[in-house]
Design a protein around this motif. Structure first.
Motif, mmCIF file in Angstrom:
data_model
loop_
_atom_site.group_PDB
_atom_site.id
_atom_site.type_symbol
_atom_site.label_atom_id
_atom_site.label_comp_id
_atom_site.label_asym_id
_atom_site.label_seq_id
_atom_site.Cartn_x
_atom_site.Cartn_y
_atom_site.Cartn_z
ATOM 1 N N ALA A 283 7.669 6.109 -10.426
ATOM 2 C CA ALA A 283 8.438 6.134 -8.847
ATOM 3 C C ALA A 283 7.159 8.066 -8.618
ATOM 4 C CB ALA A 283 9.881 6.513 -9.205
ATOM 5 N N VAL A 284 7.059 7.089 -7.347
ATOM 6 C CA VAL A 284 6.509 8.666 -6.423
ATOM 7 C C VAL A 284 6.890 8.475 -4.376
ATOM 8 C CG1 VAL A 284 4.223 6.980 -5.896
ATOM 9 C CG2 VAL A 284 4.532 9.207 -5.764
ATOM 10 N N GLU A 285 7.237 9.854 -4.077
ATOM 11 C CA GLU A 285 6.935 9.397 -2.751
ATOM 12 C C GLU A 285 6.287 8.780 -2.116
ATOM 13 O OE1 GLU A 285 8.401 12.708 -1.462
ATOM 14 O OE2 GLU A 285 10.020 12.924 -2.076
ATOM 15 N N ALA A 286 6.323 7.419 -1.084
ATOM 16 C CA ALA A 286 6.243 6.645 -0.486
ATOM 17 C C ALA A 286 6.304 5.793 1.029
ATOM 18 C CB ALA A 286 4.388 6.023 -1.847
ATOM 19 N N ASP A 287 5.161 5.232 1.399
ATOM 20 C CA ASP A 287 5.363 4.375 2.479
ATOM 21 C C ASP A 287 5.199 3.695 2.829
ATOM 22 O OD1 ASP A 287 5.491 7.162 4.322
ATOM 23 O OD2 ASP A 287 3.527 7.034 4.134
ATOM 24 N N MET A 288 4.841 2.683 1.117
ATOM 25 C CA MET A 288 4.393 1.284 1.336
ATOM 26 C C MET A 288 3.516 0.996 -0.316
ATOM 27 S SD MET A 288 0.990 0.388 3.136
ATOM 28 C CE MET A 288 1.911 0.974 4.696
ATOM 29 N N VAL A 289 4.126 -0.793 -0.530
ATOM 30 C CA VAL A 289 3.398 -1.051 -1.821
ATOM 31 C C VAL A 289 2.296 -1.633 -1.436
ATOM 32 C CG1 VAL A 289 3.503 -2.033 -4.285
ATOM 33 C CG2 VAL A 289 5.218 -0.457 -3.413
ATOM 34 N N ILE A 290 1.216 -1.636 -2.804
ATOM 35 C CA ILE A 290 0.324 -2.868 -1.698
ATOM 36 C C ILE A 290 -0.489 -3.682 -3.390
ATOM 37 C CG2 ILE A 290 -0.680 -2.673 0.171
ATOM 38 C CD1 ILE A 290 -3.015 -1.104 -0.732
ATOM 39 N N GLY A 291 -0.378 -4.674 -3.493
ATOM 40 C CA GLY A 291 -1.015 -4.982 -4.711
ATOM 41 C C GLY A 291 -2.200 -5.569 -4.736
ATOM 42 N N LYS A 340 -15.679 -7.747 -2.132
ATOM 43 C CA LYS A 340 -14.788 -9.300 -2.811
ATOM 44 C C LYS A 340 -13.425 -8.301 -2.411
ATOM 45 C CE LYS A 340 -16.233 -10.458 -7.386
ATOM 46 N NZ LYS A 340 -15.851 -10.892 -8.767
ATOM 47 N N LEU A 341 -13.131 -7.556 -1.901
ATOM 48 C CA LEU A 341 -12.283 -7.126 -1.425
ATOM 49 C C LEU A 341 -12.251 -5.714 -0.053
ATOM 50 C CD1 LEU A 341 -10.068 -4.811 -4.574
ATOM 51 C CD2 LEU A 341 -9.382 -7.337 -3.377
ATOM 52 N N SER A 342 -11.838 -5.815 1.119
ATOM 53 C CA SER A 342 -11.412 -4.946 2.356
ATOM 54 C C SER A 342 -9.946 -4.641 2.223
ATOM 55 C CB SER A 342 -11.769 -6.176 3.364
ATOM 56 O OG SER A 342 -12.521 -6.606 3.459
ATOM 57 N N ALA A 343 -9.988 -2.962 2.411
ATOM 58 C CA ALA A 343 -9.037 -2.292 3.104
ATOM 59 C C ALA A 343 -8.123 -3.126 4.624
ATOM 60 C CB ALA A 343 -8.923 -1.146 2.765
ATOM 61 N N VAL A 344 -6.986 -3.265 4.923
ATOM 62 C CA VAL A 344 -6.791 -3.175 6.500
ATOM 63 C C VAL A 344 -6.437 -2.238 6.865
ATOM 64 C CG1 VAL A 344 -4.895 -4.772 7.275
ATOM 65 C CG2 VAL A 344 -5.750 -5.970 4.878
ATOM 66 N N ARG A 345 -7.325 -1.775 8.030
ATOM 67 C CA ARG A 345 -7.045 -0.360 8.364
ATOM 68 C C ARG A 345 -5.848 -0.040 8.851
ATOM 69 N NH1 ARG A 345 -10.955 3.604 9.280
ATOM 70 N NH2 ARG A 345 -12.698 1.931 8.649
ATOM 71 N N SER A 346 -5.517 -1.455 9.969
ATOM 72 C CA SER A 346 -4.331 -0.784 10.796
ATOM 73 C C SER A 346 -2.881 -0.844 10.196
ATOM 74 C CB SER A 346 -4.531 -2.308 11.844
ATOM 75 O OG SER A 346 -3.776 -3.672 11.277
ATOM 76 N N VAL A 347 -2.803 -1.136 8.704
ATOM 77 C CA VAL A 347 -1.851 -1.130 8.178
ATOM 78 C C VAL A 347 -1.491 -0.221 7.261
ATOM 79 C CG1 VAL A 347 -1.010 -2.572 5.887
ATOM 80 C CG2 VAL A 347 -1.574 -3.952 7.434
ATOM 81 N N VAL A 348 -2.964 0.825 6.508
ATOM 82 C CA VAL A 348 -2.652 1.726 5.783
ATOM 83 C C VAL A 348 -2.745 3.138 6.142
ATOM 84 C CG1 VAL A 348 -3.363 0.131 4.381
ATOM 85 C CG2 VAL A 348 -5.028 1.742 5.048
ATOM 86 N N SER A 349 -3.773 2.768 7.229
ATOM 87 C CA SER A 349 -3.913 4.506 8.207
ATOM 88 C C SER A 349 -2.880 5.267 8.469
ATOM 89 C CB SER A 349 -4.976 3.848 9.066
ATOM 90 O OG SER A 349 -5.177 5.370 10.217
ATOM 91 N N GLY A 350 -2.859 6.189 8.114
ATOM 92 C CA GLY A 350 -1.928 7.228 7.900
ATOM 93 C C GLY A 350 -0.794 6.895 7.199
ATOM 94 N N LYS A 351 -1.095 6.438 5.903
ATOM 95 C CA LYS A 351 0.509 5.744 5.139
ATOM 96 C C LYS A 351 -0.039 6.462 4.193
ATOM 97 C CE LYS A 351 2.138 3.689 8.677
ATOM 98 N NZ LYS A 351 3.366 3.913 9.122
ATOM 99 N N ARG A 352 0.753 6.829 3.035
ATOM 100 C CA ARG A 352 1.222 6.821 1.237
ATOM 101 C C ARG A 352 1.203 5.966 1.359
ATOM 102 N NH1 ARG A 352 6.071 10.570 1.130
ATOM 103 N NH2 ARG A 352 6.649 8.766 3.004
ATOM 104 N N VAL A 353 -0.134 4.894 -0.332
ATOM 105 C CA VAL A 353 -0.028 4.078 -0.209
ATOM 106 C C VAL A 353 0.616 3.492 -1.920
ATOM 107 C CG1 VAL A 353 -0.940 1.521 -0.154
ATOM 108 C CG2 VAL A 353 -1.363 3.294 1.288
ATOM 109 N N VAL A 354 1.200 3.469 -2.270
ATOM 110 C CA VAL A 354 1.306 2.564 -4.041
ATOM 111 C C VAL A 354 0.376 1.814 -4.078
ATOM 112 C CG1 VAL A 354 2.523 2.542 -6.106
ATOM 113 C CG2 VAL A 354 3.291 3.907 -4.184
ATOM 114 N N VAL A 355 -0.728 1.890 -5.061
ATOM 115 C CA VAL A 355 -1.241 0.750 -5.459
ATOM 116 C C VAL A 355 -1.411 0.227 -6.582
ATOM 117 C CG1 VAL A 355 -3.979 -0.210 -5.530
ATOM 118 C CG2 VAL A 355 -3.281 1.361 -3.993
ATOM 119 N N ILE A 356 -0.829 -1.220 -6.396
ATOM 120 C CA ILE A 356 -0.158 -1.242 -8.054
ATOM 121 C C ILE A 356 -1.565 -2.686 -8.508
ATOM 122 C CG2 ILE A 356 1.188 -3.533 -9.670
ATOM 123 C CD1 ILE A 356 2.230 -0.970 -8.470
ATOM 124 N N ASP A 357 -1.976 -2.384 -9.588
ATOM 125 C CA ASP A 357 -3.271 -3.579 -11.345
ATOM 126 C C ASP A 357 -2.408 -3.511 -11.866
ATOM 127 O OD1 ASP A 357 -5.909 -4.470 -10.261
ATOM 128 O OD2 ASP A 357 -6.697 -3.310 -10.303
#
Length: 512
Positions: A283-291, A340-357
């Motif tokens: 676990a980690v302190e974050a604002d969102m999870v993205i796959g 292949k991949l693009s980041a959604v700037r308006s979703v992740v900007s300023g956020k602590r993100v957990v990336v699941i791969d």
């Protein structure tokens, strides 16, 4: 380095139909559902009253079969097909399957999913005895062995051949009178039998293809089994005296479609449980999870559910990048993930993100993903991987053939984190993986092959063994030898005998 070089590829997908007047068309749709298993070539062979008709080509299925007439020409009530990714043999037309053979006693077609560990030595022996090969694929070896067996029936000759080849394999054969499927004694590759409403039978690498053609699953083919399908129905023959389920764990982690079931376990559900276990373990302190789309979305859902974090779409995949014939510029090639991949700037900007791969192979894609997200304004990027670190090569049908390709074989978790630029990095434990998949039975590692993570191969490595053992660092060799000596439940594993002997010889050289 391009993104394509970071990906793991499985060898191929196979699909066959017996007893339907539109067999070739059904095979086409079945292969279309299996296209993720191979994009370098495709082929279908039909049985028209004993005469086998073939159409094969390089490229995607839709490129090989780009005209309705190509399917209409493949007449008959039985057909087998194949989509290929090359791990053994080059990407040339000669290696596109199914292979068709014309014999005085009848035609026969053959296709294969997997990799034979004793193919080079078998091929040399066959060539020395006068065999002529028209491809450099390991699939052709089986047909030579079948034809050289002294047994009187095809089934007996096939049993002889299957007990001669080693490694991971799922075979489909088509003759005038029957369609035959066969699975290796460890069941490294999945193979499932289905039945359609009109009574026709279907054999497929994954159950998702059964759904596409409207077939219901009858049973999974078990390790060491042959299934013979003809006009009287189907029958099962056990050809291998000793079997032990070791299904490739990467099928659940990465390869198989999420809507497929393997030995009664749904792939999506298994991946979601992996994500849930990962959240409990790291676990980690974050604002969102993205796959990372697409194979990690199920694990991301599980991680988000347990962690209580929102599951957001922070990365978008371009589904068509692999379809273009226009070469990218050198700058784009070096940063191939951006295609292949693009980041959604308006979703992740300023956020602590957990990336699941699902995995880290060489680390280049993970590094680009972290860079993409930070350039889009992410305050922190925490990478969480829903499998253990990939440290060892695969010899059963995945194109990870050398340890030097794998970043986890050379770097610690902290060193990998530093390389990819993440704020933190954690992998799923091996126990977490095995328990999350949850196959039933008492086979080692819950019936999974996990050799890529811990170096414990369930079979002898045959022609690959000497080079692999020589490449092992001393500490790995010592650890694996100690493991083999201390675990009585693995008695009979030929690889364990080899590693113990090799470690003893290496220690003797050091002492002397």
């Amino acid at each position: 380095m391009s993104a394509e070089l970071e990906e793991i590829h499985e060898e191929c997908g196979i699909f066959g139909v017996w007893g339907d007047p539109d067999a070739s068309r059904l095979t086409y749709f079945g292969l279309h559902a299996l296209q993720h298993r191979g994009q370098e070539g495709a082929g279908i062979v039909s049985n028209d009253h004993g005469h086998l008709i073939s159409h094969r080509g390089l490229g995607l299925l839709t490129q090989v079969f780009h005209d309705e007439s190509q399917i209409e020409r493949l007449k008959g009530e039985a057909a087998i097909g194949h989509v290929r990714y090359a791990t053994a043999g080059s990407s040339s037309f000669d290696n596109i399957q199914p292979f068709t053979f014309r014999f005085h006693d009848g035609d026969m077609s053959l296709c294969h999913n997997g990799n034979l560990t004793n193919c080079p030595s078998l091929r040399r022996k066959l060539e020395n005895e006068g065999a002529i090969f028209r491809s450099n694929s390991d699939t052709e070896v089986l047909m030579h062995l079948i034809r050289r067996s002294p047994r009187s029936t095809l089934l007996d000759r096939l049993c002889d051949a299957l007990n001669t080849v080693h490694g991971g394999f799922a075979y489909l054969l088509l003759t005038e009178h029957e369609m035959i499927g066969a699975l290796d004694p460890n069941g490294f590759r999945p193979l499932t039998l289905g039945r359609m409403k009109n009574g026709a039978y279907v054999l497929s690498s994954e159950t998702c293809a059964l759904d596409v053609v409207g077939a219901e699953r009858v049973r999974d083919i078990q390790p060491g089994e042959i299934v013979v399908v003809d006009n009287d129905g189907y029958r099962i023959v056990q050809y291998a005296p000793h079997t032990q389920l070791s299904i490739c764990s990467m099928e659940f982690i990465y390869f198989a479609r999420p809507d497929s079931d393997i030995y009664g376990v749904n792939v999506h559900s298994a991946r979601k449980r992996m994500g849930s276990r990962l959240a409990l373990e790291s676990a980690v302190e974050a604002d969102m999870v993205i796959g990372v789309p697409n194979s990690s979305l199920s694990a991301a859902a599980g991680y988000a559910e347990i962690s209580g974090l929102p599951n957001e779409m922070g990365l978008v995949k371009n589904q068509y990048v692999a379809r273009t014939f226009i070469q990218p510029t050198q700058e784009l090639r070096e940063q191939g993930v951006r295609m292949k991949l693009s980041a959604v700037r308006s979703v992740v900007s300023g956020k602590r993100v957990v990336v699941i791969d699902d995995s880290i192979v060489r680390g280049t894609t993970s590094r680009h993903i972290v860079q993409l997200l930070k350039e889009a304004g992410a305050a922190e990027v925490h990478m969480r991987i829903s499998s253990p670190p990939l440290k060892y090569p695969c010899f059963y049908g995945i194109d990870i053939s050398t340890t030097k390709e794998l970043i986890a074989a050379k770097k610690s978790v902290e060193e990998i984190r530093e390389f990819i630029g993440a704020d933190s990095l954690a992998f799923l434990s091996l126990d977490g993986l095995v328990e999350s998949i949850g196959l039933q039975g008492d086979a080692p590692y819950g019936g999974l092959c996990v050799a890529y993570f811990n170096g414990d191969y369930p079979t002898a490595l045959d022609d690959y063994e000497a080079d692999f053992l020589a490449s092992l660092p001393s500490e790995d060799c010592e650890r694996l030898a100690h493991f083999a000596e201390c675990n009585s439940e693995y008695v009979g594993n030929e690889f364990h005998s080899s590693i113990v002997s090799h470690h003893a010889r290496r220690a003797l050289r050091v002492d002397s």
